[in-house]
Write an enzyme that holds these catalytic residues in place. Sequence first.
Site, mmCIF file in Angstrom:
data_model
loop_
_atom_site.group_PDB
_atom_site.id
_atom_site.type_symbol
_atom_site.label_atom_id
_atom_site.label_comp_id
_atom_site.label_asym_id
_atom_site.label_seq_id
_atom_site.Cartn_x
_atom_site.Cartn_y
_atom_site.Cartn_z
ATOM 1 N N LYS A 140 0.842 -1.202 0.000
ATOM 2 C CA LYS A 140 0.000 0.000 0.000
ATOM 3 C C LYS A 140 0.878 1.253 0.000
ATOM 4 C CE LYS A 140 -3.909 -2.122 2.405
ATOM 5 N NZ LYS A 140 -4.490 -2.454 3.711
ATOM 6 N N GLN A 167 -3.958 -1.143 10.126
ATOM 7 C CA GLN A 167 -4.069 -2.476 9.526
ATOM 8 C C GLN A 167 -4.662 -3.472 10.523
ATOM 9 O OE1 GLN A 167 -3.348 -3.263 6.296
ATOM 10 N NE2 GLN A 167 -3.945 -5.375 6.652
ATOM 11 N N ASP A 171 -10.439 4.079 5.084
ATOM 12 C CA ASP A 171 -10.875 2.680 4.998
ATOM 13 C C ASP A 171 -12.408 2.585 5.048
ATOM 14 O OD1 ASP A 171 -9.454 0.418 4.581
ATOM 15 O OD2 ASP A 171 -9.003 -0.008 6.683
#
Length: 295
Positions: free
Chosen positions: A52, A96, A119
């Site tokens: 990412k 994460q 997200d």
Amino acid sequence: MLIIDGKKVSLDLKNELKASVESCKAITGKVPGLTIIIVGQDPASQAYVRNKAKTCKEIGMISSLIEMPAETTQELLLQTIHELNNDPAVHGILVQQPLPEHIDEFTVTLAINPSKDVDGLHPENLGRLVMGDLDKCFISCTPYGIMELLQRYTIETKGKHCVIVGRSNIVGKPMANLMLQKLGSANCTVTICHSATNNLPFHTRQADILIVAVGKAQLITADMVKPGAVVIDVGNNRIEDPAAKSGYRMVGDVDFDAVSSVASAMTPVPGGVGPMTIAMLLKNTLLSFQRFNGL
Ligand code: NDP
């Protein structure tokens, strides 16, 4: 059968995003910034976050990776998020998952400023999505990527029956709510299936558009799919394969070879939904930058 090529679309999208980042820089003198926090040493998660961060740099954004040890306290993690919430150079924050067991994921999600929650997991963003306030929220990256694929392949959705298998907060639920919206690229009749659904094949066979996000290798077989259906496979499962150099290969939740003789269009695994997820994370970060800068 049409292959819905997520790898190609994600490359197109990244080129478009790179051009947008350049024009943002020309206007404001600044570029979007994404900060990713990882807690612990999980090798798969580390590979994801590095990928990412790398892709972020490739398109001209600033990306920072904060690596914290597995024994990090929840308090320290929340304090770090608080600092990023107040940092004007940071437009997107991603923590994460999974997190170590002593840290409550929902508390962490709640701590992220919804305006930086690229997200799309904060209840404010999910709530706005349910209400159809899509211009003011962040859409969770995997469902957002699937919408982008359906649009770019001009898949007709209006009035179609979309069946979604899986009801996670990150894929199934936001996906169902998107397909339900009264939008050109949605406007479906939606059914959601899960592990307690009776007679799953009966439901999947009703689908004009079948979206599967379960995590069970090749759960969906040809007899479960209506002829001509569009099939989107979110699953990402590692199975043993003695013929492969690594001893394993990745497959989806759909038996690709069998279902491809029934479906009209399908995403492969790998190379379907997966590459779109990262591309949409970058799109959300750009969107955040544009909102912060009134662009
Ligand atoms: P979760 O484990 O959070 O959710 C799985 C869902 O599938 C649950 O709702 C569960 O039901 C349902 N389910 C489990 N077994 C069955 C069954 N036999 N029949 C019907 N439904 C079933 O998974 P995620 O949504 O996070 O991920 C799903 C898959 O997608 C995984 O393979 C994951 O790796 C992949 N993924 C891929 C991404 C990408 O970018 N390509 C991004 C995110 C996920 P219940 O709620 O009742 O438990």
